[in-house]
Design an enzyme around this catalytic site. Structure first.
Site, short mmCIF file in Angstrom:
data_model
loop_
_atom_site.label_atom_id
_atom_site.label_comp_id
_atom_site.label_asym_id
_atom_site.label_seq_id
_atom_site.Cartn_x
_atom_site.Cartn_y
_atom_site.Cartn_z
N MET A 94 -1.67 6.25 14.23
CA MET A 94 -2.98 6.58 13.65
C MET A 94 -3.70 7.61 14.53
O MET A 94 -4.90 7.53 14.75
CB MET A 94 -3.85 5.32 13.51
CG MET A 94 -3.26 4.29 12.57
SD MET A 94 -4.11 2.71 12.60
CE MET A 94 -3.37 1.93 14.04
N LYS A 125 -5.64 1.06 -1.97
CA LYS A 125 -6.95 1.64 -2.25
C LYS A 125 -7.47 1.07 -3.55
O LYS A 125 -6.72 0.83 -4.49
CB LYS A 125 -6.83 3.16 -2.41
CG LYS A 125 -6.38 3.88 -1.16
CD LYS A 125 -7.53 4.54 -0.45
CE LYS A 125 -7.20 4.94 0.97
NZ LYS A 125 -6.33 6.11 1.04
N ASP A 161 0.87 -1.18 0.00
CA ASP A 161 0.00 0.00 0.00
C ASP A 161 0.91 1.22 0.00
O ASP A 161 2.07 1.12 -0.40
CB ASP A 161 -0.98 -0.05 1.18
CG ASP A 161 -0.26 -0.35 2.48
OD1 ASP A 161 0.84 0.20 2.69
OD2 ASP A 161 -0.79 -1.13 3.30
N1 SAH Z 1 3.17 -1.24 10.78
C1 SAH Z 1 3.40 0.19 10.89
C2 SAH Z 1 2.20 0.91 11.49
C3 SAH Z 1 0.95 0.88 10.63
S1 SAH Z 1 -0.40 1.77 11.33
C4 SAH Z 1 4.70 0.43 11.67
O1 SAH Z 1 5.22 -0.49 12.31
O2 SAH Z 1 5.22 1.54 11.59
C5 SAH Z 1 -0.32 3.29 10.44
C6 SAH Z 1 0.30 4.37 11.29
O3 SAH Z 1 1.69 4.19 11.37
C7 SAH Z 1 0.15 5.77 10.78
O4 SAH Z 1 -1.11 6.31 11.06
C8 SAH Z 1 1.24 6.49 11.55
O5 SAH Z 1 0.82 6.71 12.88
C9 SAH Z 1 2.32 5.43 11.59
N2 SAH Z 1 3.38 5.60 10.59
C10 SAH Z 1 3.76 4.71 9.66
N3 SAH Z 1 4.83 5.16 8.96
C11 SAH Z 1 5.13 6.37 9.49
C12 SAH Z 1 6.15 7.34 9.23
N4 SAH Z 1 7.06 7.14 8.29
N5 SAH Z 1 6.17 8.45 9.99
C13 SAH Z 1 5.26 8.67 10.95
N6 SAH Z 1 4.28 7.79 11.24
C14 SAH Z 1 4.21 6.65 10.52
#
Ligand code: SAH
Length: 265
Positions: free
Chosen positions: A179, A64, A43
């Site tokens: 999130m 999406k 995604d």
């Molecule tokens: N598996 C991912 C999290 C997925 S949930 C992980 O371990 O990072 C989706 C959330 O991850 C987003 O809403 C945000 O809060 C966070 N996120 C993912 N990548 C990010 C980034 N590069 N910078 C800041 N927040 C990030």
């Protein structure tokens, strides 16, 4: 079938975390698998730089559907099984770590239930990596001996909220919210009502390690305004606790690939 039989197993799904977004933060294993896979399902969260590395004829965007709504998880699960059964070496690429709010657990269960062999490749989660590049350690001997990772997606006033903000406030440790851009006003209010000090430092790190990383800082009382002034939007990490304040004392010397203090909103 894979042309790269020595590197990957055909008929296997690799649940691979991309790290927060900088291609240099991919693990060596993730990079090798991305190069060798027959098809990569992804995604938007791995970020523009990593997605651009993937050859267009070997990648499928399952984030999406046409029309803009999110592809149902059931469709992604079915696609993984279908591709593996056709004999492909399949990489399911997720932003950060697949098993941290990444639905990797659900995908693993589905694959196991359908007898599809899979491997899990862990990665740097944005929950730790995004604060880190902004100069925020999620633990610190003087400031936080525990850290909690929570979703900010839920309505904290909901009767059956899955996140117990009162209990989190009582830990005295760092709270890292994923999130959590939209509901920032709701859960900062919940934490204040639970008795956390209004001057507790809070930082928002948007698109950590992506081109255009942005940081906004404040306190439990001021961070909503800081968010709005800086125009912080998802994806972003919220860090709540004294560790978010240590940034100030180190940021002048903090060099990163993603900009310096000047970029701070
Ligand atoms: N598996 C991912 C999290 C997925 S949930 C992980 O371990 O990072 C989706 C959330 O991850 C987003 O809403 C945000 O809060 C966070 N996120 C993912 N990548 C990010 C980034 N590069 N910078 C800041 N927040 C990030």
């Amino acid at each position: 079938m894979s042309d790269n039989a020595s590197d990957v197993d055909s008929g296997t799904v690799y649940l691979v975390g991309s790290g927060p977004g900088d291609p240099d933060l991919l693990t060596v294993k993730a990079k090798r698998l991305l190069e060798a896979a027959d098809v990569v399902l992804h995604d938007k969260l791995p970020g523009p730089e990593i997605i651009d590395m993937l050859p267009e004829d070997r990648r499928e965007d399952v984030g999406k559907r046409a029309g803009g709504e999110r592809t149902p998880q059931s469709e992604i699960n079915e696609r993984l099984v279908e591709l593996a059964r056709e004999g492909n070496a399949v990489v399911r690429l997720k932003g950060g770590d697949s098993f941290v709010f990444g639905r990797g657990g659900e995908e693993a269960e589905y694959l196991a239930a359908h007898d599809v062999p899979f491997e899990v490749v862990p990665a740097v989660t944005s929950a730790i990596g995004a604060p880190a590049v902004a100069g925020i350690p999620v633990t610190h001997r003087d400031h936080a001996s525990s850290v909690s990772f929570v979703t900010g997606h839920e309505d904290p006033t909901k009767e059956e909220s899955a996140v117990d903000w009162d209990a989190l406030a009582a830990t005295g440790g760092t709270i890292v919210v994923l999130m959590g851009v939209g509901r920032l006003p709701d859960y900062t209010k919940a934490l204040l009502e639970a008795g956390m000090a209004p001057e507790t430092p809070v930082a928002l790190v948007e698109r950590g390690t992506w081109p255009g990383q942005q940081v906004a800082t404040g306190t439990l009382e001021t961070i909503v305004d800081a968010r709005d002034e800086a125009g912080i939007s998802p994806p972003a990490i919220t860090v709540i606790g004294d560790v978010a304040g240590t940034r100030e004392s180190i940021v002048d010397c903090l060099r990163t690939d993603y900009g310096t203090a000047e970029d701070e909103a």
